[in-house]
Motif scaffolding. Structure first.
Motif, PDB file in Angstrom:
ATOM      1  N   LEU A 183     -32.674 -26.080 -24.276  1.00  0.00           N
ATOM      2  CA  LEU A 183     -31.596 -25.107 -24.078  1.00  0.00           C
ATOM      3  C   LEU A 183     -30.241 -25.683 -24.471  1.00  0.00           C
ATOM      4  O   LEU A 183     -29.326 -24.942 -24.848  1.00  0.00           O
ATOM      5  CB  LEU A 183     -31.559 -24.646 -22.614  1.00  0.00           C
TER       6      LEU A 183
ATOM      7  N   PRO B 291     -24.607 -22.533 -18.579  1.00  0.00           N
ATOM      8  CA  PRO B 291     -24.219 -21.131 -18.406  1.00  0.00           C
ATOM      9  C   PRO B 291     -25.382 -20.240 -17.956  1.00  0.00           C
ATOM     10  O   PRO B 291     -25.198 -19.343 -17.129  1.00  0.00           O
ATOM     11  CB  PRO B 291     -23.717 -20.728 -19.795  1.00  0.00           C
ATOM     12  N   ALA B 292     -26.583 -20.485 -18.491  1.00  0.00           N
ATOM     13  CA  ALA B 292     -27.742 -19.671 -18.106  1.00  0.00           C
ATOM     14  C   ALA B 292     -28.099 -19.896 -16.643  1.00  0.00           C
ATOM     15  O   ALA B 292     -28.356 -18.943 -15.889  1.00  0.00           O
ATOM     16  CB  ALA B 292     -28.935 -19.997 -19.005  1.00  0.00           C
TER      17      ALA B 292
ATOM     18  N   GLN C 220     -26.642 -26.691 -24.880  1.00  0.00           N
ATOM     19  CA  GLN C 220     -25.386 -26.216 -24.305  1.00  0.00           C
ATOM     20  C   GLN C 220     -25.538 -24.894 -23.564  1.00  0.00           C
ATOM     21  O   GLN C 220     -24.670 -24.519 -22.767  1.00  0.00           O
ATOM     22  CB  GLN C 220     -24.327 -26.076 -25.400  1.00  0.00           C
ATOM     23  N   ALA C 221     -26.610 -24.185 -23.828  1.00  0.00           N
ATOM     24  CA  ALA C 221     -26.837 -22.908 -23.135  1.00  0.00           C
ATOM     25  C   ALA C 221     -27.386 -23.102 -21.715  1.00  0.00           C
ATOM     26  O   ALA C 221     -27.410 -22.152 -20.933  1.00  0.00           O
ATOM     27  CB  ALA C 221     -27.815 -22.045 -23.935  1.00  0.00           C
TER      28      ALA C 221
END
Length: 310
Positions: free
Chosen positions: A212, A218-219, A214-215
């Motif tokens: 994932l 935030p997720a 860098q996502a």
């Protein structure tokens, strides 16, 4: 067990509580104890009960001690809980005596002050509300097993649920809090709520988290926000405050949580390996699978004829 542990004294903050390891191992099996007519494991149901009581407005400290005391008693009684014992014709006072006896049988090595709180909380009256939706989703969400980037996943059956993991970390956290000089209710609540993101997101383990990139943060933050939105008022504020201990091990509460989390993760894998390596000699000998009784001589003869005795 060390002399200090036997006397109920607390080790210095930061010490590794090796004397608690046999008890931690034993409690871990509450993830795998089930009984007729009841959904899921004892650990799953203790997780739901804890959230039910918190939603109803019970004090976190009270719920933490009652849940941990219930887990310790179930360590020896299994699913012989008060409703079933009373249905079997045992009076309320005798039920309490039985449960206190079960608690005392396993809690000897715990901090003396903690033992007193657990005993007082074991059968205290409870308030119950409707658990948040995320409670059931976490009970249905399996843990990933062992994963590592660039390596095949090791799938271990049956998988534990996230509810079982969170409950076990919460109980371990209460037991370990005196070791690290931590506030037990804070550790308990943070532990119950440390996988809220998995109510939405299936667990892909370390491998998935790395992919994932860098996502990831935030997720996880958005999934956690959606779960927290099911709470309100003082409980929401308390959960958000408790979760502040999660990122590091720089505080006593952070150390107690991360010790509990790490131990549960490793002991869960250990039980798979222990089950796979158990020998017939051990089960028939040390565990006395065919135990003493009026027909044991005949039973042993049957096993000997079948070539099943060590």
């Amino acid at each position: 067990m060390s002399a200090a542990a036997a006397a109920g004294a607390s080790p210095a903050p930061g010490a590794a509580p090796a004397y608690l390891l046999p008890l931690l191992r034993e409690i871990n099996d509450l993830k795998r104890v089930r009984s007729a007519g009841r959904p899921a494991s004892i650990a799953d149901r203790l997780f739901a009960s804890a959230w039910s009581r918190l939603v109803a407005g019970e004090d976190v400290a009270r719920v933490a001690m009652a849940t941990t005391a219930g887990a310790l008693a179930a360590n020896r009684l299994g699913d012989l809980d008060p409703p079933l014992l009373r249905q079997a014709g045992i009076g309320a006072e005798e039920v309490s005596v039985i449960r206190q006896r079960a608690l005392a049988a396993v809690a000897e090595g715990l901090d003396g002050g903690l033992r007193a709180k657990l005993s007082a909380a074991l059968d205290a009256p409870a308030r119950e509300g409707r658990p948040p939706v995320f409670v059931q989703r976490l009970a249905e969400q399996p843990r990933a097993g062992a994963t590592c980037p660039d390596r095949p996943r090791i799938v271990l059956e049956p998988p534990e649920s996230h509810a079982e993991h969170c409950l076990m970390v919460a109980v371990y956290g209460v037991m370990l809090a005196p070791v690290y000089g931590a506030d037990a209710p804070t550790v308990f609540l943070a532990s119950l709520a440390h996988h809220l993101h998995n109510a939405l997101l299936p667990d892909s383990g370390f491998t998935g988290e790395m992919l994932l990139g860098q996502a990831l943060e935030p997720a996880f933050a958005e999934a956690t926000r959606q779960a927290l939105a099911e709470l309100g008022g003082p409980l929401l504020a308390a959960v958000e405050d408790a979760r502040r201990i999660l990122p590091d091990a720089e505080t006593p509460e952070g150390r107690a949580f991360h010790a509990a989390d790490t131990l549960d993760r490793v002991l869960q894998i250990e039980q798979y390996l222990r089950g796979a390596s158990t020998s017939m000699d051990f089960v028939l000998g040390d565990m006395a699978l065919v135990h003493e009784g009026p027909v044991k001589r005949f039973q042993d003869a049957v096993l000997a004829e079948m070539g099943l005795l060590p």
